[in-house]
Design a protein around this motif. Structure first.
Motif, short mmCIF file in Angstrom:
data_model
loop_
_atom_site.label_atom_id
_atom_site.label_comp_id
_atom_site.label_asym_id
_atom_site.label_seq_id
_atom_site.Cartn_x
_atom_site.Cartn_y
_atom_site.Cartn_z
N VAL A 121 0.86 -1.26 0.04
CA VAL A 121 -0.02 -0.06 0.17
C VAL A 121 0.77 1.45 0.21
CG1 VAL A 121 -1.77 1.36 1.54
CG2 VAL A 121 -1.98 -1.32 1.05
N ARG A 122 1.94 1.12 0.66
CA ARG A 122 2.85 2.33 0.63
C ARG A 122 3.63 2.74 -0.58
NH1 ARG A 122 6.51 0.58 4.13
NH2 ARG A 122 8.37 0.45 2.55
N GLU A 123 3.79 1.75 -1.41
CA GLU A 123 4.68 1.83 -2.43
C GLU A 123 4.31 3.21 -3.48
OE1 GLU A 123 6.13 -0.74 -6.52
OE2 GLU A 123 4.28 -1.21 -5.50
N PRO A 124 3.02 3.45 -3.66
CA PRO A 124 2.73 4.59 -4.53
C PRO A 124 3.34 5.94 -3.58
CG PRO A 124 0.69 3.30 -4.41
CD PRO A 124 1.81 2.59 -3.70
N LEU A 125 3.32 5.89 -2.59
CA LEU A 125 3.79 7.10 -1.73
C LEU A 125 5.24 7.28 -2.06
CD1 LEU A 125 1.66 6.72 1.65
CD2 LEU A 125 0.98 8.17 -0.49
N ASP A 126 5.78 6.12 -1.78
CA ASP A 126 7.32 6.03 -1.96
C ASP A 126 7.81 6.54 -3.35
OD1 ASP A 126 7.38 5.06 0.65
OD2 ASP A 126 8.01 2.90 0.02
N ARG A 127 7.05 6.19 -4.49
CA ARG A 127 7.02 6.28 -5.78
C ARG A 127 7.07 7.87 -6.20
NH1 ARG A 127 8.91 2.68 -9.37
NH2 ARG A 127 8.54 0.39 -8.88
N PHE A 128 5.89 8.32 -5.27
CA PHE A 128 5.73 9.80 -5.80
C PHE A 128 6.33 10.74 -4.85
CE2 PHE A 128 1.86 7.89 -7.81
CZ PHE A 128 2.11 8.45 -9.14
N GLY A 129 7.15 10.28 -3.75
CA GLY A 129 7.74 11.05 -2.77
C GLY A 129 6.80 11.94 -1.92
N VAL A 130 5.66 11.03 -1.67
CA VAL A 130 4.81 12.05 -0.96
C VAL A 130 4.91 11.88 0.59
CG1 VAL A 130 2.19 12.04 -0.26
CG2 VAL A 130 2.97 11.43 -2.62
N GLY A 131 5.12 13.12 1.40
CA GLY A 131 5.24 13.16 2.79
C GLY A 131 6.64 12.73 3.47
N SER A 132 6.54 12.61 4.79
CA SER A 132 7.38 12.14 5.66
C SER A 132 7.37 10.68 5.85
CB SER A 132 7.76 12.88 6.86
OG SER A 132 6.64 12.79 7.65
N THR A 133 8.33 10.06 6.26
CA THR A 133 7.91 8.54 6.71
C THR A 133 6.76 8.38 7.51
OG1 THR A 133 10.49 8.23 6.59
CG2 THR A 133 8.99 6.42 7.72
N ALA A 134 6.54 9.26 8.68
CA ALA A 134 5.77 9.26 9.80
C ALA A 134 4.26 9.58 8.72
CB ALA A 134 5.85 10.23 10.51
N ASP A 135 4.15 10.52 7.91
CA ASP A 135 3.17 10.70 7.20
C ASP A 135 2.69 9.63 6.24
OD1 ASP A 135 3.06 13.28 8.21
OD2 ASP A 135 4.33 14.18 6.41
N ARG A 136 3.51 8.82 5.75
CA ARG A 136 3.44 7.81 4.91
C ARG A 136 2.81 6.51 5.65
NH1 ARG A 136 8.76 7.60 1.07
NH2 ARG A 136 8.71 9.72 0.47
N ALA A 137 3.16 6.55 6.99
CA ALA A 137 2.67 5.41 7.74
C ALA A 137 1.47 5.67 8.04
CB ALA A 137 3.71 5.35 9.13
N ASP A 138 1.09 7.03 8.62
CA ASP A 138 -0.30 7.23 8.77
C ASP A 138 -1.37 7.23 7.62
OD1 ASP A 138 0.52 8.25 11.24
OD2 ASP A 138 0.73 10.25 10.78
N ARG A 139 -0.95 7.43 6.46
CA ARG A 139 -1.67 7.37 5.40
C ARG A 139 -1.98 5.94 5.09
NH1 ARG A 139 -1.49 11.01 0.09
NH2 ARG A 139 -0.98 13.25 1.04
N VAL A 140 -1.09 4.98 5.27
CA VAL A 140 -1.23 3.72 4.80
C VAL A 140 -2.32 3.24 5.85
CG1 VAL A 140 -0.10 1.30 5.15
CG2 VAL A 140 0.86 3.05 3.96
#
Length: 597
Positions: A425-444
Motif C-alpha cells: 500500500v505504501r509503494e505509490p507514496l514512495d514512488r511519488f515521494g509523498v510526505g515524510s516517513t511518519a506521514d506515509r505510515a499514517d496514510r497507509v
C-alpha cells in the motif's frame, strides 16, 4: 464404434449394485471430509438422476470443490480423510482400489475444471492432448481418432476444427479453450460430468453459449451434470436441483425453482440478494450526485449506433472530469493493421461512474490504456481534470497518474506475494515521494482502515488474506495517494458474488465520502446496472451504444446490446423491446454420431 462400458469393477470385492431405471446415477450419503483434525465437509448427502443436473452452490470455503474432488477421487489419502458413501451408477467408488477406479475416470466420470488456461499443457498442441481423451474409446488407429476428434470439435461449435486441432492453447480464446475441454470430456461418452465453475472467467455471452452447450449435451447424450458454482442465478437457471452449502454443511436443498423463489435459510436469501441481475438498484441510493432522472437530458442522452454517429464528449451544463473525444488507436499484428479503438468518445462527470462494457476484443482494455497514458492515441484527444494527456513528458504523465489510479482485475496476481501489505500500500507514496516517513505510515493506516481491513493487515502477506481482502488491499493502494479518478478493471470478476457485493458496497461508500470518479470496465451488464450512472457499449473498437444506465437497459437500440442483456443469468424472463436484425442465436448442436463414438 461404441465406447467401453466400465460400469463394474475389475477385480476384488464386487461393490456394484444392480441398477434399476429408478436408481440415481450419483448418490452421496453421509459424506465427511477432514484435513488433519479440521473437518471441512459435514454429513453431506444428495442424489443426481441419469440425465439430470444438480448444482452445488455457496461461497468460497463452503466445501463445493472439496465435495467434487471427493466424488472424483482427487483427494489424496495423505492429505484428507474421507468417509461416507459415494455411488456412481450403483458402484461404491470410495472403497475401490485405485486400479479399480482408474477405468471409471474419463469413461464414466468426466471433469471440466475452472480454468481452461491451466488445464491444458501449454507446450503441446490441442490435437496431441485430444488423442489422450480419444484413446479412452478404444480406437487404436490414429487417423480414425483424428476424425473423431475433429467431428466432436465441430459438434461443440468450434470454428475451423482443423485449425483448433493444430493450435497451441495460447493461440485460442478462453471460450474456445473451454469448448475444447468440453469436447474432450464428452468424447468418451461419460455418464456424469463434474463442471467446476466452468464459465467464471468468460464473457457473459460466451458463458451463455457454454452453458447452453452443456445443457444440450446433457439432454442429447443423457449425461448427468454436477455443476459447481457460487452464482445462484446460474445455478437456478441451469440445474434441476440446488444444494446450498455453507462451511461444509448443507443449508437447504430442493428443486431449483423452489429454492430460488423462496429460500428458507438466511444464508440462501443472502446469496439471492447478492445476485446483481435480481437487485439492479441495490447501490443506487448509496452513490453520490444527482438522482438518475436528472441525468436524462445530459451528455449521455445521445445514442451511438452502427450508423457511425457518436455522442459529444462534453456536456452543456456540467464540466467533465474525463473527456475522451474521437480517439483512434491501431496496432500491427502478423503484418496486418488492427484498429483496436475506432472513434471512441465518452465523458464522465466528477463523482460519477461510467462503465465501458463489451466482450473480449471489444477495445475496453485499449481504451483504458489510452486513458492511463500507457498508450498514445493515433488521433483524438483525452483530458483528465481539464488537462490533456496527449504528448506529455514522462514527468507529466507521472503527475497525471497520481490523480488517476488503477485497480486491477485479479487480486491474486496484482499483489507482490513477497511483500507485506503495508509495503504494498505504501509503494505509490514512495514512488511519488509523498510526505515524510511518519506521514506515509499514517496514510497507509488510514487507507487500510477506510477499506475495512483489520489493524494487523499491514503485517500480513497476500497469501494470508482471502480474495476479498486482497482486493481491498488493491483498492487501498489505489486510494492512498488520494486520486480524483479510479479506473476499475473487472475488479470483482475473480470473486464470489457475496464477496463482490462487499467490494461494491465499499466502492459506493468511498465514492460518496471522497467524491471519487470511477471508470468501471466490465463485460457483465448486470453488475454495470448496479454500479454505473452512464455506460458505453463497445464492439470491435467502436461505441455502438451510449447513454444513461436506465436508457441502455430499458430501451436498447442495438442488437449487440440486446445480445449482452439476453445473456445475463437469471433474466430469461426480462422483457425487452424487439430489435430488428438481432444476431442469430447459437444453434443446438447435433447429436454426436454413434458411429464416431
Amino acid at each position: 464404434m461404441s465406447a467401453p462400458n466400465p460400469g463394474g469393477t475389475t477385480g476384488g470385492k464386487d461393490t456394484t449394485m444392480p441398477e434399476t431405471k429408478a436408481s440415481p446415477l450419483l448418490s452421496v450419503e453421509g459424506l465427511n471430509v477432514a484435513y488433519g483434525s479440521r473437518k471441512v465437509v459435514h454429513d453431506v448427502g444428495f442424489t443426481l438422476a441419469r440425465g439430470g443436473s444438480l448444482a452445488l452452490i455457496g461461497e468460497s470455503g463452503s466445501g463445493k470443490s472439496t465435495i467434487a474432488k471427493a466424488v472424483l477421487r482427487l483427494l489424496q489419502p495423505a492429505e484428507a480423510t474421507v468417509d461416507g458413501s459415494v455411488r456412481l451408477a450403483g458402484t461404491e467408488v470410495l472403497s475401490l482400489a485405485e486400479r479399480q477406479f482408474r477405468p471409471l475416470r474419463g469413461r464414466q466420470l468426466g471433469f471440466i475444471p475452472q480454468d481452461p488456461g491451466s488445464a491444458l499443457n501449454p507446450v503441446r498442441s490441442i490435437g496431441a492432448q485430444a488423442h489422450e481423451a480419444a484413446a479412452l474409446i478404444g480406437e487404436r488407429d490414429a487417423g480414425a481418432r483424428r476424425r473423431i476428434i475433429l467431428e466432436v470439435f465441430d459438434q461443440v461449435g468450434l470454428p475451423d476444427p482443423v485449425r483448433v486441432y493444430d493450435s497451441y492453447p495460447h493461440q485460442l480464446s478462453g471460450g474456445m479453450l473451454q469448448r475444447v475441454l468440453i469436447a474432450l470430456t464428452v468424447l468418451p461418452r461419460p455418464s456424469l460430468i463434474v463442471a467446476d465453475e466452468p464459465t467464471s472467467a468468460l464473457d457473459v455471452t460466451v458463458q451463455k453459449l457454454i452453458l447452453d452447450l452443456l445443457g444440450d449435451l446433457r439432454k442429447e447424450l443423457d449425461i448427468g451434470l454436477l455443476l459447481i458454482t457460487h452464482d445462484l442465478a446460474i445455478a437456478a437457471e441451469r440445474a434441476d436441483t440446488l444444494v446450498v452449502l455453507k462451511d461444509g454443511a448443507v443449508q437447504e436443498q430442493g428443486p431449483s425453482a423452489q429454492v430460488f423463489a423462496a429460500p428458507r435459510t438466511d444464508y440462501a436469501r443472502n446469496l439471492q440478494a447478492d445476485v446483481p441481475a435480481l437487485n439492479p438498484d441495490r447501490y443506487r441510493s448509496q452513490r453520490t450526485g444527482a438522482p438518475q432522472d436528472t441525468l436524462q437530458g445530459t451528455a449521455s442522452q445521445d445514442v451511438a449506433t452502427q450508423d457511425g454517429t457518436t455522442p459529444d464528449a462534453t456536456t452543456a451544463d456540467r464540466p467533465a472530469q474525463i473527456a475522451v473525444t474521437e480517439v483512434t488507436k491501431s496496432f500491427r499484428t502478423r503484418g496486418k493493421e488492427v484498429r483496436a479503438v475506432d472513434g471512441v468518445s465518452f465523458a464522465v462527470e466528477r463523482g460519477r461512474t461510467h462503465a465501458l462494457v463489451g466482450e473480449s476484443g471489444s477495445g475496453k482494455t485499449t481504451a483504458v490504456r489510452l486513458l492511463l497514458g500507457l498508450e498514445q492515441p493515433d488521433s483524438g484527444s483525452i483530458t483528465v481534470g481539464g488537462h490533456s494527456t496527449a504528448g506529455l513528458s514522462r514527468a507529466g504523465l507521472r503527475d497525471v497518474r497520481r490523480h488517476l489510479q488503477l485497480v486491477y482485475q485479479n487480486p491474486f496476481t496484482s499483489l507482490d506475494p513477497t511483500w507485506k501489505v503495508g509495503r504494498i500500500v505504501r509503494e505509490p507514496l514512495d514512488r511519488f515521494g509523498v510526505g515524510s516517513t511518519a506521514d506515509r505510515a499514517d496514510r497507509v493506516r488510514d487507507a487500510l482502515q477506510s477499506v475495512g481491513l483489520p489493524g494487523d493487515a499491514a503485517d500480513r502477506r497476500p497469501s494470508q488474506l482471502s480474495g476479498g481482502q486482497r482486493q481491498r488491499v488493491a483498492i487501498a493502494r489505489a486510494l492512498v495517494v488520494r486520486p480524483d479518478v479510479v479506473v476499475l478493471d473487472e475488479p470483482t470478476s475473480a470473486l464470489d458474488v457475496s464477496v463482490q457485493a462487499g467490494i461494491l458496497e465499499l466502492l459506493a461508500r468511498l465514492q460518496r465520502d471522497l467524491g471519487l470518479t470511477y471508470v468501471f470496465v466490465s463485460h457483465d451488464l448486470a453488475l454495470v446496472r448496479q454500479v454505473a450512472d452512464t455506460v458505453s457499449v463497445l464492439r470491435r473498437g467502436r461505441v455502438v451504444e451510449h447513454g444513461t444506465v436506465d436508457q441502455v437497459f430499458d430501451r436498447p437500440q442495438h442488437p449487440y446490446t440486446r445480445a449482452l442483456l439476453d445473456a445475463i443469468p437469471g433474466t430469461s424472463g426480462l422483457a425487452l423491446p424487439a430489435v430488428a436484425e438481432a444476431p442469430a442465436e447459437h444453434s443446438n448442436i447435433p447429436k454426436l454420431a454413434e458411429a464416431a463414438l
